[in-house]
Design an enzyme around this catalytic site. Sequence first.
Site, PDB file in Angstrom:
ATOM      1  N   ASP A  74     -14.258  29.226 -55.830  1.00  0.00           N
ATOM      2  CA  ASP A  74     -14.953  28.490 -56.885  1.00  0.00           C
ATOM      3  C   ASP A  74     -13.912  28.189 -57.961  1.00  0.00           C
ATOM      4  O   ASP A  74     -12.813  28.741 -57.952  1.00  0.00           O
ATOM      5  CB  ASP A  74     -16.098  29.344 -57.473  1.00  0.00           C
ATOM      6  CG  ASP A  74     -16.813  28.650 -58.622  1.00  0.00           C
ATOM      7  OD1 ASP A  74     -17.065  27.428 -58.516  1.00  0.00           O
ATOM      8  OD2 ASP A  74     -17.108  29.303 -59.636  1.00  0.00           O
ATOM      9  N   SER A  75     -14.328  27.358 -58.915  1.00  0.00           N
ATOM     10  CA  SER A  75     -13.433  27.061 -60.027  1.00  0.00           C
ATOM     11  C   SER A  75     -13.262  28.280 -60.941  1.00  0.00           C
ATOM     12  O   SER A  75     -12.349  28.312 -61.750  1.00  0.00           O
ATOM     13  CB  SER A  75     -14.016  25.911 -60.841  1.00  0.00           C
ATOM     14  OG  SER A  75     -15.277  26.293 -61.345  1.00  0.00           O
ATOM     15  N   CYS A  95     -25.322  24.335 -59.380  1.00  0.00           N
ATOM     16  CA  CYS A  95     -24.008  24.824 -59.800  1.00  0.00           C
ATOM     17  C   CYS A  95     -24.046  26.328 -59.587  1.00  0.00           C
ATOM     18  O   CYS A  95     -25.026  26.982 -59.979  1.00  0.00           O
ATOM     19  CB  CYS A  95     -23.776  24.497 -61.275  1.00  0.00           C
ATOM     20  SG  CYS A  95     -22.290  25.272 -61.950  1.00  0.00           S
ATOM     21  N   THR A  96     -23.002  26.852 -58.958  1.00  0.00           N
ATOM     22  CA  THR A  96     -23.063  28.281 -58.621  1.00  0.00           C
ATOM     23  C   THR A  96     -22.939  29.197 -59.844  1.00  0.00           C
ATOM     24  O   THR A  96     -23.144  30.397 -59.735  1.00  0.00           O
ATOM     25  CB  THR A  96     -21.979  28.641 -57.580  1.00  0.00           C
ATOM     26  OG1 THR A  96     -20.722  28.159 -58.034  1.00  0.00           O
ATOM     27  CG2 THR A  96     -22.304  28.056 -56.221  1.00  0.00           C
ATOM     28  N   HIS A  97     -22.612  28.603 -60.990  1.00  0.00           N
ATOM     29  CA  HIS A  97     -22.614  29.426 -62.210  1.00  0.00           C
ATOM     30  C   HIS A  97     -24.049  29.699 -62.705  1.00  0.00           C
ATOM     31  O   HIS A  97     -24.287  30.668 -63.415  1.00  0.00           O
ATOM     32  CB  HIS A  97     -21.863  28.718 -63.337  1.00  0.00           C
ATOM     33  CG  HIS A  97     -20.370  28.814 -63.251  1.00  0.00           C
ATOM     34  ND1 HIS A  97     -19.637  28.189 -62.278  1.00  0.00           N
ATOM     35  CD2 HIS A  97     -19.477  29.464 -64.033  1.00  0.00           C
ATOM     36  CE1 HIS A  97     -18.346  28.437 -62.466  1.00  0.00           C
ATOM     37  NE2 HIS A  97     -18.226  29.215 -63.528  1.00  0.00           N
ATOM     38  N   GLU A 103     -18.573  31.227 -68.308  1.00  0.00           N
ATOM     39  CA  GLU A 103     -17.202  31.751 -68.211  1.00  0.00           C
ATOM     40  C   GLU A 103     -16.861  32.579 -69.460  1.00  0.00           C
ATOM     41  O   GLU A 103     -16.075  33.511 -69.413  1.00  0.00           O
ATOM     42  CB  GLU A 103     -16.189  30.606 -68.057  1.00  0.00           C
ATOM     43  CG  GLU A 103     -16.280  29.858 -66.735  1.00  0.00           C
ATOM     44  CD  GLU A 103     -15.655  30.600 -65.535  1.00  0.00           C
ATOM     45  OE1 GLU A 103     -14.676  31.336 -65.738  1.00  0.00           O
ATOM     46  OE2 GLU A 103     -16.160  30.432 -64.405  1.00  0.00           O
ATOM     47  N   CYS A 139     -18.949  26.304 -54.769  1.00  0.00           N
ATOM     48  CA  CYS A 139     -18.895  25.476 -55.973  1.00  0.00           C
ATOM     49  C   CYS A 139     -19.551  24.147 -55.629  1.00  0.00           C
ATOM     50  O   CYS A 139     -19.136  23.485 -54.670  1.00  0.00           O
ATOM     51  CB  CYS A 139     -17.422  25.281 -56.349  1.00  0.00           C
ATOM     52  SG  CYS A 139     -17.139  24.120 -57.679  1.00  0.00           S
ATOM     53  N   THR A 179     -19.566  21.444 -57.413  1.00  0.00           N
ATOM     54  CA  THR A 179     -18.702  20.320 -57.781  1.00  0.00           C
ATOM     55  C   THR A 179     -17.731  20.019 -56.651  1.00  0.00           C
ATOM     56  O   THR A 179     -17.599  18.875 -56.207  1.00  0.00           O
ATOM     57  CB  THR A 179     -17.932  20.678 -59.074  1.00  0.00           C
ATOM     58  OG1 THR A 179     -18.881  21.083 -60.055  1.00  0.00           O
ATOM     59  CG2 THR A 179     -17.123  19.519 -59.573  1.00  0.00           C
ATOM     60  N   TYR A 194     -14.128  22.575 -63.267  1.00  0.00           N
ATOM     61  CA  TYR A 194     -13.834  21.421 -62.416  1.00  0.00           C
ATOM     62  C   TYR A 194     -14.768  20.248 -62.744  1.00  0.00           C
ATOM     63  O   TYR A 194     -14.426  19.103 -62.544  1.00  0.00           O
ATOM     64  CB  TYR A 194     -14.044  21.773 -60.932  1.00  0.00           C
ATOM     65  CG  TYR A 194     -12.968  22.614 -60.281  1.00  0.00           C
ATOM     66  CD1 TYR A 194     -11.922  23.169 -61.015  1.00  0.00           C
ATOM     67  CD2 TYR A 194     -12.999  22.845 -58.911  1.00  0.00           C
ATOM     68  CE1 TYR A 194     -10.944  23.943 -60.390  1.00  0.00           C
ATOM     69  CE2 TYR A 194     -12.021  23.600 -58.276  1.00  0.00           C
ATOM     70  CZ  TYR A 194     -10.997  24.148 -59.016  1.00  0.00           C
ATOM     71  OH  TYR A 194     -10.040  24.897 -58.383  1.00  0.00           O
ATOM     72  N   GLY A 195     -15.947  20.606 -63.184  1.00  0.00           N
ATOM     73  CA  GLY A 195     -17.033  19.620 -63.276  1.00  0.00           C
ATOM     74  C   GLY A 195     -16.815  18.475 -64.233  1.00  0.00           C
ATOM     75  O   GLY A 195     -17.525  17.485 -64.203  1.00  0.00           O
TER      76      GLY A 195
HETATM   77  N1  DGL Z   1     -19.526  26.747 -60.052  1.00  0.00           N
HETATM   78  C1  DGL Z   1     -19.088  25.368 -60.103  1.00  0.00           C
HETATM   79  C2  DGL Z   1     -20.145  24.476 -59.511  1.00  0.00           C
HETATM   80  O1  DGL Z   1     -20.943  24.980 -58.754  1.00  0.00           O
HETATM   81  C3  DGL Z   1     -18.651  25.084 -61.472  1.00  0.00           C
HETATM   82  C4  DGL Z   1     -17.948  23.842 -61.578  1.00  0.00           C
HETATM   83  C5  DGL Z   1     -17.045  23.723 -62.737  1.00  0.00           C
HETATM   84  O2  DGL Z   1     -16.013  24.399 -62.750  1.00  0.00           O
HETATM   85  O3  DGL Z   1     -17.323  22.883 -63.586  1.00  0.00           O
HETATM   86  O4  DGL Z   1     -20.222  23.302 -59.748  1.00  0.00           O
END
Ligand code: DGL
Length: 262
Positions: free
Chosen positions: A6-7, A180-182, A148, A69, A71, A38-39
């Site tokens: 993931d990012s 989004c996995t966050h 984060e 992730c 994104t 990343y998004g």
């Molecule tokens: N967990 C990432 C996702 O699912 C986060 C993307 C990001 O870094 O913006 O999109």
Amino acid sequence: MVGIFDSGIGGLTVVRELQKKLPKYDLIYFGDTARTPYGTKSKETIVKYALEDAQILLNRGAKVIIIACNTASAVAYETLKEKFKVPVFEVITPAVRRALELTQNKRIGVIGTTATINSSIYEKLLKEGREKIEVFSAACPLLVPLVEEGWLDTRETKMIVKKYLHPLRTKSVGTLILGCTHYPLLKKIIQPRIGKRVNLVDSAEEVVKEFQQFLKDNPKIDAELSKTSQAKYLASDVSARFQNIAEKWLSKKVELERVDVL
Ligand code: DGL
């Protein structure tokens, strides 16, 4: 080993689910914390980063890759699938399938990063999956930095979540995809703000279900995966904050190794 990236820390929601459902499977995680989020970045940059992230895991012996992730799944999955010989999993189609199973009023909400929402991938797949589905999407660019930062339960985060969800709530969505996995880290504050009765679809849970089914269908690949309950955690930037959230979320001691991105 199962490689997961993931990012940043969001992919740990997939790790937690994987450890719950398949506790014996060895895994290696890479969080690109030095370059998160990343998004908000361009497609070209996200594809480049995702290729590098997967390569780091493959260099360490991963036999399958889970793009934890949304994104990177939205914009880089096809490229990764073409480039690498190992099976590659993404988090979007499993969540779409689940949302289509759950929806009753055919009004589905999707929240995600700007890149994911701009890709329109959820909307496209949901509408292809079933007739007369209405999709209401909202980009929530502030949520990844808040997670984060460890602001999982602050007043400010609650206010921002409420503001992002308001337009979806007024559209009476019955199902909401956490695209989004966050976001599963914010589930407790998302649920009451979108409505108690709204079904939340967690892409981390769904991709692990998909992966379990894949292993059943592909016993040869399953046999290649080591099963000694080991987990290794890599990050491109190691900080106390990352460590704290990882340990809280996974309820165990986590040793983080810093690796340079290629
Ligand atoms: N967990 C990432 C996702 O699912 C986060 C993307 C990001 O870094 O913006 O999109």
